[in-house]
Design a protein around this motif. Structure first.
Motif, PDB file in Angstrom:
ATOM      1  N   ARG A  55       0.844  -1.202   0.000  1.00  8.99           N
ATOM      2  CA  ARG A  55       0.000   0.000   0.000  1.00  8.99           C
ATOM      3  C   ARG A  55       0.879   1.253   0.000  1.00  8.99           C
ATOM      4  N   ALA A  56       1.947   1.210   0.821  1.00  9.98           N
ATOM      5  CA  ALA A  56       2.858   2.370   0.890  1.00  9.98           C
ATOM      6  C   ALA A  56       3.508   2.617  -0.475  1.00  9.98           C
ATOM      7  N   ALA A  57       3.653   1.544  -1.275  1.00  8.13           N
ATOM      8  CA  ALA A  57       4.236   1.689  -2.612  1.00  8.13           C
ATOM      9  C   ALA A  57       3.175   2.076  -3.645  1.00  8.13           C
ATOM     10  N   GLY A  58       1.933   2.268  -3.217  1.00 11.57           N
ATOM     11  CA  GLY A  58       0.920   2.838  -4.102  1.00 11.57           C
ATOM     12  C   GLY A  58      -0.188   1.915  -4.553  1.00 11.57           C
ATOM     13  N   GLU A  59      -0.071   0.610  -4.314  1.00 15.03           N
ATOM     14  CA  GLU A  59      -1.128  -0.296  -4.812  1.00 15.03           C
ATOM     15  C   GLU A  59      -2.475   0.067  -4.182  1.00 15.03           C
ATOM     16  N   PRO A  60      -3.526   0.051  -4.979  1.00 13.07           N
ATOM     17  CA  PRO A  60      -4.845   0.427  -4.446  1.00 13.07           C
ATOM     18  C   PRO A  60      -5.325  -0.553  -3.377  1.00 13.07           C
ATOM     19  N   VAL A  61      -5.945  -0.014  -2.341  1.00 12.77           N
ATOM     20  CA  VAL A  61      -6.478  -0.857  -1.265  1.00 12.77           C
ATOM     21  C   VAL A  61      -7.438  -1.908  -1.828  1.00 12.77           C
ATOM     22  N   ALA A  62      -8.262  -1.503  -2.784  1.00 10.07           N
ATOM     23  CA  ALA A  62      -9.272  -2.435  -3.317  1.00 10.07           C
ATOM     24  C   ALA A  62      -8.621  -3.672  -3.927  1.00 10.07           C
ATOM     25  N   ASP A 195      -4.218   5.489  -7.818  1.00 12.81           N
ATOM     26  CA  ASP A 195      -4.747   4.170  -8.180  1.00 12.81           C
ATOM     27  C   ASP A 195      -4.671   3.905  -9.684  1.00 12.81           C
ATOM     28  N   LEU A 196      -4.816   4.951 -10.498  1.00  8.55           N
ATOM     29  CA  LEU A 196      -4.891   4.757 -11.951  1.00  8.55           C
ATOM     30  C   LEU A 196      -3.656   4.040 -12.504  1.00  8.55           C
ATOM     31  N   ARG A 197      -2.500   4.191 -11.828  1.00 11.89           N
ATOM     32  CA  ARG A 197      -1.271   3.521 -12.290  1.00 11.89           C
ATOM     33  C   ARG A 197      -1.425   2.007 -12.301  1.00 11.89           C
ATOM     34  N   PHE A 198      -2.320   1.497 -11.464  1.00 15.23           N
ATOM     35  CA  PHE A 198      -2.447   0.052 -11.295  1.00 15.23           C
ATOM     36  C   PHE A 198      -3.670  -0.525 -11.994  1.00 15.23           C
ATOM     37  N   GLU A 199      -4.508   0.344 -12.543  1.00 14.41           N
ATOM     38  CA  GLU A 199      -5.749  -0.129 -13.165  1.00 14.41           C
ATOM     39  C   GLU A 199      -5.516  -0.445 -14.645  1.00 14.41           C
ATOM     40  N   PRO A 200      -6.401  -1.267 -15.251  1.00 18.21           N
ATOM     41  CA  PRO A 200      -6.176  -1.651 -16.650  1.00 18.21           C
ATOM     42  C   PRO A 200      -6.212  -0.418 -17.555  1.00 18.21           C
ATOM     43  N   PRO A 201      -5.122  -0.130 -18.266  1.00 18.13           N
ATOM     44  CA  PRO A 201      -5.106   1.063 -19.130  1.00 18.13           C
ATOM     45  C   PRO A 201      -6.276   1.076 -20.106  1.00 18.13           C
ATOM     46  N   ALA A 202      -6.681  -0.097 -20.577  1.00 18.48           N
ATOM     47  CA  ALA A 202      -7.768  -0.151 -21.562  1.00 18.48           C
ATOM     48  C   ALA A 202      -9.106   0.253 -20.951  1.00 18.48           C
ATOM     49  N   ALA A 203      -9.205   0.247 -19.624  1.00 21.01           N
ATOM     50  CA  ALA A 203     -10.454   0.657 -18.972  1.00 21.01           C
ATOM     51  C   ALA A 203     -10.462   2.152 -18.663  1.00 21.01           C
ATOM     52  N   LEU A 204      -9.334   2.816 -18.912  1.00 25.44           N
ATOM     53  CA  LEU A 204      -9.201   4.223 -18.515  1.00 25.44           C
ATOM     54  C   LEU A 204      -9.076   5.172 -19.707  1.00 25.44           C
ATOM     55  N   ALA A 205      -8.080   4.912 -20.568  1.00 21.17           N
ATOM     56  CA  ALA A 205      -7.712   5.879 -21.604  1.00 21.17           C
ATOM     57  C   ALA A 205      -8.409   5.560 -22.910  1.00 21.17           C
ATOM     58  N   SER A 206      -8.746   6.621 -23.661  1.00 23.07           N
ATOM     59  CA  SER A 206      -9.496   6.430 -24.898  1.00 23.07           C
ATOM     60  C   SER A 206      -9.163   7.524 -25.909  1.00 23.07           C
TER      61      SER A 206
END
Ligand code: GLN
Length: 279
Positions: A55-62, A195-206
C-alpha cells in the motif's frame, strides 16, 4: 503484534490499515473494533506487514483486499477490472429513475468491468433482463463471480458477452443502455498517479481527447435502443459539451447533464425518439 498496535500510525491512513487488517484476519469491522487486544499469529503478522508495504508503494487498497463496496454491495475486484467508484453510483440512480419497480425491460451495460453497474441494477430491479458486455474475458470472470454472489432469487441471470461494445449484440434493442467507458485523455498526467497507475489502461484511456469510445457508443446507440429508450453515460468533468454534441449528432433528444456528488458534470443522458417521431 496486537490489533491495537497494528492500527497505530498516521491517522490519515488508519482507515486503510483497518481494511487491510480485516482482510488478513477475515473479520468484520465490528469484530476488529471490539478486539483491540487480539493477537496476530506469525503468518497473519507477515501478511499484514506485506500488505502495508505494498500500500505504501501505491497499490490500491481495493486490489490488495480484493473487494470494494458499490451501491451497498461488496464486490470482488482484481487488477483486471477498474475499481468501482462512488460517482458511478449516480449512473445507477439515474437508471433506476428510468425503470419502475417490477420493470422487465432489457438493459445493456457496456464495458461492465467488475459488473458493478449490472449487478447493482439487477439487485434493485430484479425483473430486468440485463446484458453486460466487456472486451476483456478476465473482467467477465470477475463480473460473473459478482453476479452469482448477488443474484436476486427468481431473477434472470445476467447475460455476459465478450466483445467490443455492441459487437456481441447485433440487431438487438434495449430499453436502456448504460456505459462507464474509458474516457481519460491518453496524455492525461492522472494516468501516472494514484490508483490509476495500477488499473487496466484499456479501462481508462481512450484516444487523445478521451472521447474515442464515447463516440462509438453514442453514435451506434440508435441502432440498439427501443423507440423512447435511453442512453446514459459517465464521462470526464470537462467532456459534458462534447458528449452533448455527440448525443445530438446521433439524433438523441432531451439530452441532460448530471453532476456527481462533488458537483462536477459527469453524466449525460438522452432519449432515442425512434424512427417515427417528427420535430
Ligand atoms: N473515473 C475514473 C478516473 O478518472 C476514470 C474511469 C473511466 O475512465 N471510466 O479516475
Amino acid at each position: 503484534m496486537r490489533v491495537r498496535d497494528a492500527l497505530q500510525g498516521d491517522p490519515a491512513t488508519r482507515g486503510e490499515r483497518r481494511l487491510l487488517l480485516e482482510a488478513v484476519l477475515d473479520c468484520s469491522h465490528a469484530w476488529l473494533a471490539s478486539h483491540p487486544e487480539a493477537l496476530l499469529d506469525e503468518a497473519q503478522d507477515q501478511r499484514y506487514r506485506a500488505l502495508v508495504a505494498r500500500r505504501a508503494a501505491g497499490e490500491p487498497v481495493a486490489y490488495l483486499v480484493g473487494r470494494r463496496e458499490f451501491y451497498g454491495l461488496p464486490l470482488a475486484v482484481t487488477p483486471d477490472v477498474l475499481i468501482p467508484r462512488p460517482e458511478t453510483e449516480g449512473l445507477v440512480d439515474w437508471a433506476l429513475e428510468c425503470l419502475p419497480p417490477g420493470s422487465p425491460a432489457a438493459v445493456l451495460d457496456l464495458g461492465t468491468g467488475s459488473g458493478a453497474i449490472a449487478v447493482a441494477l439487477l439487485h434493485e430491479r430484479p425483473g430486468l433482463a440485463v446484458t453486460a458486455v466487456d472486451r476483456s474475458p478476465a473482467a467477465l470472470t470477475v463480473a460473473a463471480q459478482n453476479a452469482a454472489r448477488h443474484h436476486p432469487p427468481g431473477s434472470r441471470p445476467i447475460r455476459f458477452l465478450a466483445g467490443d461494445w455492441y459487437a456481441p449484440v447485433p440487431g438487438e434493442r434495449f430499453r436502456l443502455i448504460l456505459a462507464n467507458p474509458p474516457y481519460v485523455a491518453g496524455g492525461d498526467p492522472h494516468l501516472a498517479q494514484g490508483d490509476l497507475r495500477f488499473e487496466p489502461p484499456a479501462a481508462l484511456a481512450s484516444g487523445p481527447e478521451g472521447l474515442d469510445d464515447l463516440r462509438r457508443i453514442v453514435a451506434q446507440a440508435p441502432r440498439h435502443l427501443d423507440a423512447g429508450g435511453q442512453l446514459l453515460v459517465e464521462h470526464g468533468h470537462d467532456q459534458g459539451p462534447a458528449c452533448a454534441a455527440l448525443f445530438a449528432a446521433a439524433g438523441l433528444r432531451d439530452v441532460t447533464l448530471r453532476h456527481d456528488l462533488g458537483g462536477l458534470p459527469r453524466l449525460t443522458g438522452g432519449r432515442y425518439p425512434g424512427p417515427g417521431e417528427q420535430d
